[in-house]
Design an enzyme around this catalytic site. Structure first.
Site, short mmCIF file in Angstrom:
data_model
loop_
_atom_site.label_atom_id
_atom_site.label_comp_id
_atom_site.label_asym_id
_atom_site.label_seq_id
_atom_site.Cartn_x
_atom_site.Cartn_y
_atom_site.Cartn_z
N LYS A 290 -54.19 2.41 12.51
CA LYS A 290 -53.45 3.12 11.47
C LYS A 290 -54.36 3.40 10.28
CE LYS A 290 -48.47 2.67 11.67
NZ LYS A 290 -47.27 2.29 10.92
N GLU A 379 -31.75 -3.89 16.52
CA GLU A 379 -30.56 -3.99 15.69
C GLU A 379 -29.40 -4.70 16.39
OE1 GLU A 379 -33.02 -0.50 14.39
OE2 GLU A 379 -32.20 -1.16 16.31
N ARG A 407 -26.67 1.68 15.47
CA ARG A 407 -27.20 1.26 16.77
C ARG A 407 -26.62 -0.08 17.23
NH1 ARG A 407 -33.59 2.42 16.98
NH2 ARG A 407 -33.02 3.29 19.01
#
Length: 632
Positions: A290, A379, A407
């Site tokens: 990243k 979740e 979700r």
């Protein structure tokens, strides 16, 4: 000294010659590293002007080039998981000049969007959907007899979610479907990745035993004949298969290749070319970094994950250099309350599904590490895990964005509400969130929460009320939800002292006549402004469930029109609850329900989106005048 200086290259302005992937495929492979450098510098400059996701996009420049170079896009389908790493993809697919409008009102979306480009084969922004979608596309191609490929690009953070493994399990069972899954392994989700899988991958890939043995083997084999070297290479692949993560993916039915350097185009392109000729489920493991190519983002990929406009030469100001003096945000109010409450009650435990920074839990994670749980992008698990903790007498607080709570709806109903467990949900980003757009707006939580029995729903109108409601919800013996918006509120400094509020009771904030405005949560400032214009009554309702029936009937008895205001879908929202109370009581008073329209609201500045939705003060005033002939 500049932080990112493009190297000398044989051809200038390669990027300007790319109007589509077809143009990209006309280049020699030797030109591609220079194109990658140019594209990376373009992204740094562009995102510094508009804001957006930076670290993740810098990490996928070479991978994006290689995919569009090798595959016949858009005929071959690329599905990007989450999609916050697709800026290079947008640039290479004809949207370079439009990047100046990124995430702005009526401009380019920050995520893939089918209506924006036929190269965006699947709209994404929530995690871990790519393998399922790409599998569907691959299977559709097989059923139609079409010779095309489907590629899912998924990060190691997204791979922690159960949905990704459900898709892998299904894909491995369909042996003749041409699906390629690319694991973009940068050892980094938004927050540092967690879980046994990630630790297993990292440990094996970085292990001294494996890497040391490889280096020794290379030195020993340097002077041996080519056939012996080839035999050793094949042997290494077999040995690696016994200890590397490929074993697990091959158990799912995939042909595992990797890991390879995701920034090395000389490795990426021939590997992808080979994979394109193979039949059946394929799995390519690439290692990327990243922030690649921008030293500040490499050093702090979390800080540079999602950025506002900044000077890319100086970098993002932090600490003493950062601008201060702004209003306290609701997220900060929650983070401070969480630490204060934890100091008072040792039963408090806090849970986040991979959103430590976004949910304001960094301080809590540092001060109470034994009571902090980042469960990864999971979740559903987060809520049922909280239910299990509550069963044993602990007091779980689940910090979750409104859009991500969607979700885990079954777990909320079945595992928490049905059993009436004292799990508290701190629901951030309720209402319109701005530049992230329709995928991230918290537009539906009041609608899907209100119908759940046993659940108490709090809607704070300002920062102090948010703190007091968090305390009240935590103290309540049952499931609770405190929903608050992104950003700051009315600028009310939260009191240090915490007091329980009477549950289910609103308050009148302005006495007037003619019409009464019933405000839920973030709309109070607008309601007060409109109330002044109309000399109307303004009520801060505070709760959607239980709703203050007594106050509603009191207002109905003294006014000709009731106007409900909420930053939530009008259908089945708080206004519907007010209408239900009036209907049950047989009240003839008219009700004007104002909220978000029955459509998906796009991205842009929050103030612009509120105006477009008819929820700014001017629009509310106009809509009331039309519904009830009030002279200004």
């Amino acid at each position: 000294m500049p932080l990112s200086t493009p190297p000398a290259r044989s051809r200038a302005h390669l990027l300007e010659s790319i109007g589509s992937p077809a143009d990209l495929r006309k280049l020699d492979t030797g030109d591609l590293p220079a194109l990658a450098d140019e594209l990376r510098n373009f992204l740094i400059d562009s995102v510094s002007r508009t804001g957006g996701h930076l670290s993740s996009n810098l990490g996928t420049v070479e991978l994006t080039i290689a995919l569009h170079y090798v595959f016949n896009t858009p005929e071959d389908r690329i599905v990007w998981d989450v999609g916050h790493q697709t800026y290079a993809h947008k640039v290479l697919t004809g949207r370079r000049d439009a990047m100046a409008s990124l995430r702005q009102y009526r401009g380019l979306s920050g995520f893939p969007k089918r209506s924006e480009s036929h190269f965006d084969t699947f709209g994404t922004a929530h995690s871990s959907t790519s393998i399922s979608a790409a599998l569907g596309m691959a299977e559709a191609a097989r059923l139609r007899g079409e010779d095309r490929r489907a590629i899912a690009v998924i990060g190691d953070g997204a791979m922690t979610a159960g949905m990704a493994f459900e898709a892998l399990n299904n894909a491995g069972d369909i042996h003749d479907t041409n699906l390629l899954v690319i694991l973009n392994d940068n050892e980094m989700s938004i927050s540092p990745p967690v879980g046994a899988l990630n630790k297993h991958l990292s440990r094996l890939l970085s292990g001294r035993l494996y890497n040391g043995a490889r280096q020794i083997g290379k030195r020993v084999l340097e002077n041996l004949p080519p056939p012996v070297i080839e035999l050793a290479r094949r042997t290494e692949e077999h040995v690696k298969g016994m200890v590397m993560p490929g074993t697990m993916f091959e158990e799912f039915g995939f042909n595992y290749i990797g890991p390879i350097d995701g920034h090395d185009l000389e490795s990426l392109i021939p590997t992808l070319q080979n994979l394109r000729t193979l039949k059946g489920p394929q799995f390519l493991h690439v290692i990327t970094r990243k922030g690649q190519g921008y030293k500040l983002a490499e050093a702090d990929p979390i800080l540079y994950h999602g950025v506002s406009k900044f000077d890319h030469a100086a970098g993002i100001a932090t600490g003493k250099d950062a601008k201060g003096g702004g209003k306290l945000t609701y997220t900060q109010v929650f983070g401070d309350w969480l630490c204060d409450m934890a100091a008072l009650d040792k039963r408090l435990v806090a849970i986040t599904p991979a959103m430590r920074e976004g949910s304001g839990m960094v301080r809590f994670a540092h001060e109470y590490p034994d009571r902090y749980y980042d469960v990864g992008i999971a979740e559903q698990h987060a809520l049922t895990f909280a239910a299990g903790l509550a069963c044993e007498g602990l007091k779980p607080v689940v910090a979750i964005y409104s859009t991500f709570l969607q979700r885990a709806y079954d777990q909320l109903i079945h595992d928490i509400a049905l059993q009436n467990l004292p799990v508290m949900m701190a629901i951030d980003r309720a209402g319109l969130v701005g530049a992230d757009g329709a995928t991230h707006h918290g537009a539906f939580d009041l609608s899907f929460l209100t119908c759940i029995p046993n659940l108490t729903i709090f809607c704070p109108a300002d920062e102090d009320e948010c703190r007091q409601m968090l305390y009240t919800a935590y103290r309540h013996d049952g499931p609770t939800a405190v929903r608050y918006p992104r950003g700051s509120g009315l600028g009310i400094e939260p009191a240090r002292m915490m007091n329980e509020l009477p549950i289910g009771k609103g308050e009148i904030r302005r006495h007037g006549k003619g019409c009464a405005l019933l405000s839920f949560g973030s709309m109070l400032g607008t309601a007060l402004q409109v109330g002044e214009e109309l000399d109307g009554t303004v009520a801060n309702m505070r709760f959607v469930k239980p709703i203050d029936r007594e106050l509603i009937l009191q207002l109905a008895a003294g006014h000709e029109l009731l106007v409900t205001l909420e930053e939530n879908a009008t259908i089945s929202g708080a206004g519907s609850e007010v209408a239900r109370v009036l209907h049950e009581a047989g009240s003839p008073v008219r009700v004007l329900q104002l909220g978000l329209p029955d459509r998906f609201v796009d991205h842009g500045d929050q103030a612009q989106l509120l105006a477009e939705s008819g929820l700014d003060a001017a629009s509310v005033l106009d809509r009331i005048k039309k519904a009830y002939q009030v002279n200004s």
